[in-house]
Design a protein around this motif. Sequence first.
Motif, PDB file in Angstrom:
ATOM      1  N   THR A   1       0.876  -1.174   0.000  1.00  0.00           N
ATOM      2  CA  THR A   1       0.000   0.000   0.000  1.00  0.00           C
ATOM      3  C   THR A   1       0.900   1.207   0.000  1.00  0.00           C
ATOM      4  OG1 THR A   1      -1.954   1.049   0.928  1.00  0.00           O
ATOM      5  CG2 THR A   1      -0.359   0.200   2.502  1.00  0.00           C
ATOM      6  N   GLU A   2       0.341   2.355   0.183  1.00  0.00           N
ATOM      7  CA  GLU A   2       1.108   3.596   0.168  1.00  0.00           C
ATOM      8  C   GLU A   2       0.262   4.621   0.893  1.00  0.00           C
ATOM      9  OE1 GLU A   2       1.478   4.592  -3.972  1.00  0.00           O
ATOM     10  OE2 GLU A   2      -0.575   4.043  -4.351  1.00  0.00           O
ATOM     11  N   GLU A   3       0.667   5.889   0.876  1.00  0.00           N
ATOM     12  CA  GLU A   3      -0.174   6.911   1.521  1.00  0.00           C
ATOM     13  C   GLU A   3      -1.324   7.231   0.572  1.00  0.00           C
ATOM     14  OE1 GLU A   3      -1.778   8.058   3.984  1.00  0.00           O
ATOM     15  OE2 GLU A   3       0.033   8.662   5.089  1.00  0.00           O
TER      16      GLU A   3
ATOM     17  N   TYR B   1      -2.563  -5.582 -12.279  1.00  0.00           N
ATOM     18  CA  TYR B   1      -3.900  -5.938 -12.789  1.00  0.00           C
ATOM     19  C   TYR B   1      -4.985  -5.429 -11.851  1.00  0.00           C
ATOM     20  CZ  TYR B   1      -1.157  -9.157 -15.587  1.00  0.00           C
ATOM     21  OH  TYR B   1      -0.227  -9.688 -16.428  1.00  0.00           O
ATOM     22  N   TYR B   2      -5.793  -4.517 -12.343  1.00  0.00           N
ATOM     23  CA  TYR B   2      -7.002  -4.093 -11.630  1.00  0.00           C
ATOM     24  C   TYR B   2      -8.169  -4.453 -12.545  1.00  0.00           C
ATOM     25  CZ  TYR B   2      -3.999  -1.480  -8.429  1.00  0.00           C
ATOM     26  OH  TYR B   2      -3.060  -1.127  -7.488  1.00  0.00           O
ATOM     27  N   LYS B   3      -9.047  -5.357 -12.105  1.00  0.00           N
ATOM     28  CA  LYS B   3     -10.047  -5.932 -13.012  1.00  0.00           C
ATOM     29  C   LYS B   3     -11.400  -6.073 -12.310  1.00  0.00           C
ATOM     30  CE  LYS B   3      -7.022  -7.045 -16.265  1.00  0.00           C
ATOM     31  NZ  LYS B   3      -7.017  -6.340 -17.538  1.00  0.00           N
TER      32      LYS B   3
ATOM     33  N   ASN C   1       7.972   3.050 -10.900  1.00  0.00           N
ATOM     34  CA  ASN C   1       6.614   2.518 -10.788  1.00  0.00           C
ATOM     35  C   ASN C   1       5.860   2.800 -12.073  1.00  0.00           C
ATOM     36  OD1 ASN C   1       4.208   1.495  -9.279  1.00  0.00           O
ATOM     37  ND2 ASN C   1       3.461   3.562  -9.697  1.00  0.00           N
ATOM     38  N   GLU C   2       5.257   1.786 -12.638  1.00  0.00           N
ATOM     39  CA  GLU C   2       4.383   1.912 -13.817  1.00  0.00           C
ATOM     40  C   GLU C   2       4.986   2.833 -14.884  1.00  0.00           C
ATOM     41  OE1 GLU C   2       0.410   2.812 -12.368  1.00  0.00           O
ATOM     42  OE2 GLU C   2       0.083   0.694 -11.934  1.00  0.00           O
ATOM     43  N   ASP C   3       6.249   2.554 -15.256  1.00  0.00           N
ATOM     44  CA  ASP C   3       6.920   3.423 -16.226  1.00  0.00           C
ATOM     45  C   ASP C   3       6.412   3.235 -17.646  1.00  0.00           C
ATOM     46  OD1 ASP C   3       9.395   4.978 -14.878  1.00  0.00           O
ATOM     47  OD2 ASP C   3       8.940   3.145 -13.796  1.00  0.00           O
TER      48      ASP C   3
ATOM     49  N   GLY D   1       2.987  -6.894  -8.706  1.00  0.00           N
ATOM     50  CA  GLY D   1       3.165  -5.953  -7.588  1.00  0.00           C
ATOM     51  C   GLY D   1       1.903  -5.239  -7.179  1.00  0.00           C
ATOM     52  N   GLU D   2       0.876  -5.249  -8.048  1.00  0.00           N
ATOM     53  CA  GLU D   2      -0.428  -4.694  -7.688  1.00  0.00           C
ATOM     54  C   GLU D   2      -1.476  -5.504  -8.424  1.00  0.00           C
ATOM     55  OE1 GLU D   2      -0.805  -0.427  -8.221  1.00  0.00           O
ATOM     56  OE2 GLU D   2       1.300  -0.146  -7.710  1.00  0.00           O
ATOM     57  N   TRP D   3      -2.466  -5.943  -7.708  1.00  0.00           N
ATOM     58  CA  TRP D   3      -3.579  -6.623  -8.356  1.00  0.00           C
ATOM     59  C   TRP D   3      -4.782  -6.558  -7.431  1.00  0.00           C
ATOM     60  CZ3 TRP D   3      -6.084 -10.740  -6.064  1.00  0.00           C
ATOM     61  CH2 TRP D   3      -5.412 -11.357  -4.993  1.00  0.00           C
TER      62      TRP D   3
ATOM     63  N   GLY E   1       4.166   2.206  -5.572  1.00  0.00           N
ATOM     64  CA  GLY E   1       3.010   2.910  -6.074  1.00  0.00           C
ATOM     65  C   GLY E   1       3.349   4.351  -6.502  1.00  0.00           C
ATOM     66  N   ASN E   2       2.253   5.000  -6.843  1.00  0.00           N
ATOM     67  CA  ASN E   2       2.355   6.393  -7.252  1.00  0.00           C
ATOM     68  C   ASN E   2       3.034   7.240  -6.182  1.00  0.00           C
ATOM     69  OD1 ASN E   2      -0.911   6.263  -8.832  1.00  0.00           O
ATOM     70  ND2 ASN E   2       1.088   5.814  -9.655  1.00  0.00           N
ATOM     71  N   TYR E   3       2.989   6.778  -4.952  1.00  0.00           N
ATOM     72  CA  TYR E   3       3.581   7.522  -3.838  1.00  0.00           C
ATOM     73  C   TYR E   3       5.088   7.696  -4.020  1.00  0.00           C
ATOM     74  CZ  TYR E   3       4.023   8.772   1.164  1.00  0.00           C
ATOM     75  OH  TYR E   3       4.254   9.398   2.352  1.00  0.00           O
TER      76      TYR E   3
HETATM   77  O1  AHR Z   1      -2.750   1.085  -5.924  1.00  0.00           O
HETATM   78  C1  AHR Z   1      -3.173   2.329  -6.376  1.00  0.00           C
HETATM   79  C2  AHR Z   1      -2.346   2.852  -7.554  1.00  0.00           C
HETATM   80  O2  AHR Z   1      -2.576   2.065  -8.681  1.00  0.00           O
HETATM   81  C3  AHR Z   1      -0.860   2.796  -7.387  1.00  0.00           C
HETATM   82  O3  AHR Z   1      -0.369   3.898  -6.707  1.00  0.00           O
HETATM   83  C4  AHR Z   1      -0.376   2.795  -8.781  1.00  0.00           C
HETATM   84  O4  AHR Z   1       0.886   2.183  -8.922  1.00  0.00           O
HETATM   85  C5  AHR Z   1      -1.460   2.103  -9.550  1.00  0.00           C
HETATM   86  O5  AHR Z   1      -1.787   2.769 -10.697  1.00  0.00           O
END
Ligand code: AHR
Length: 654
Positions: A64-66, A435-437, A384-386, A462-464, A264-266
């Motif tokens: 997670t992140e802030e 992956y966000y689905k 991150n997500e380059d 790293g993120e799903w 993450g974006n953080y």
């Molecule tokens: O998890 C939320 C965001 O989703 C992350 O900061 C980013 O890496 C992704 O786009």
Amino acid sequence: MRFLCLIAPRLVLSVLLSAGLGAGCVASSAQSRESAPVQPVAHLEVDAGVIAKPASAGLYGLMTEEINHSYEGGLYAELISNNTFRGNWMGVEGWNVVVKGNAQVTARMDRKDGPSAALPGSLELKVASASAGNEAGVSNSGYWGMAVRPRTTYKGSFYAKMDGDVGPVTARLVGDQTGAVLASAQVEMAGRGWARYEYTLKTGEVATSAMNHLELTVARPGTLHLQLVSLFPPTFGNEANGDRADLMEMMAAMHPHFIRLPGGNYVEGDTLKDWYNWKQTIGPLVDRPGHQAPWTYWSTDGFGLMEFLRWTEDLKVEPVLAVYAGYSLRGEHVAPGKDLEPYVQSALDEVEYVTGDASTKWGAERAKDGHAAPFPLHYIEIGNEDQFDKSGSYDARFAQFAEALRKKYPQYKLIATTPVKEKAGDEPDMIDDHYYKSPEEMFALVKHYDDAPRTGPKVFVGEWATRSGTPTPNFGDALGDAAWMTAMERNSDLIKMASYAPLLVNVSPGAMQWPTDLIGYDALTSYGSPSYYAQCMFGAHMGDGTPQSSIAGVAEGQRFFYSATVSSATHVLHLKLVNATTMAQPMEIALKGLGAGAHVAKVISLHGATFEATNTIATPLAIKPVESVARFTGAEWKHTVPALTIEVVDVGVE
Ligand code: AHR
């Protein structure tokens, strides 16, 4: 067959995770289901004695992140919101002026008088008139409330400076609704210049509630400057500047192996000036300026790099260290070459801060920050997500970081955030795929890695997350997640690590930026979503080998999913069975390699009545795992997976 569990709900998870299974669970009557629609029988064959490929025992981790007030207003146990008095056109959020009786006071931000270069301003209170009973001061309402519990010690501090003899300062915890003083302490002021003061508030037999605030008041006229006001409840492990115990315990129950940090974006920030400059997040809190985080709010960095690392240590996991790689979220990038050098140096220094011994510059800095021993590290992620960097600069940026990191730290594996055009010698060891689905999309994704080449870099998911529920995933999402976890387990010779994201959300109105987060909480309590329980179940039962297996009788595209792994240390076969259909799935499960005679299968089951069924802060355990035991003799087990059910089955192997 479905089971009802008679274990007290709060105990269920800990019992389940400590591998105590079966006690207290009884089979429910099968009568009501006899007429329910049933799928044709499926035939699953697993040969636990033949390991076809390795599985990654360390597959599951945290990320997670802030975001969603994950740290400030979440894991970071600080109770005071906006404790460095950031102002905006609306005033100083979180703070109110307190005027009792005929006291007179004016409050303003003094941008030029603060306790440190990092915090150069403060809140100035000019008290024209005050006396005992007619006090003046400020109050803070916390992060959507301030949890107060009976017989509890709260440790506070603040920086203050006086003009005139305005002290002492009285600190009080006060009930919002009643005005009742729940605990109080007087803080004598020592001289006039900036100094740090501590106070302790102890509650007696008060009611547990989040509807409280902190007051700091004086009873004499004069001028008082305040900065970095703090108040902590007891924390996990009683650490200073520590974490919320309930959230830490929930994370521990997921059996994670790593934390990907700090984002993450953080890590990127919105613009180049907002990058995660870790050097400004360490050392005494008063020397941390804070920074604008990408998820709309300010981070004080009270939860800085050292707090991230202590979090990994407390959970007995390793960091996966993401370093800023010169690309920020809104599309700006640093040109590879000379301009990028300071960022590469920052990454080298960061790795030294994490892993160097006390004879190194940054290892010594870490020791000064209270942690003499280096932290373990195996993986460094570059950026991150380059893939969103449309300039195409990532190939060269990755190469520049990789060359410098490999030269100084050849022992660490490097993760690229998107495939790079490789030059000999700077190939990434791993690629981070995200992956966000929707549930539907997740079911369709399960074969994605089955035929992927095994020769190139390994994969870090790293993120799903399966996303439809808000603020936390519903049961349909849990089914999507479980289906996806079976796919990742089956391919975990390639997918070495995976972390659901985001992990945390403060569910108070206005606190969330990203719907669908694994664990929800407010100031007082926390709860696990159905997806959280699915992860606890999968994470606690992951083997290190994938046995030979096959399934027949499940139609192509049918929402039934499985995985099988074997733990070589414990000699247990872990089966995951996911029935995302609304019909029960009868199965004939042929299990070779168990040995002759009678067998006991321990079954942990998570069921939801519909895709929309879910847990909430008000109904935290509507959906929870239940345990049961099934017995069979020989190599064939006839078993039915109920409709809309996720099961984890443990059977001993020879
Ligand atoms: O998890 C939320 C965001 O989703 C992350 O900061 C980013 O890496 C992704 O786009």
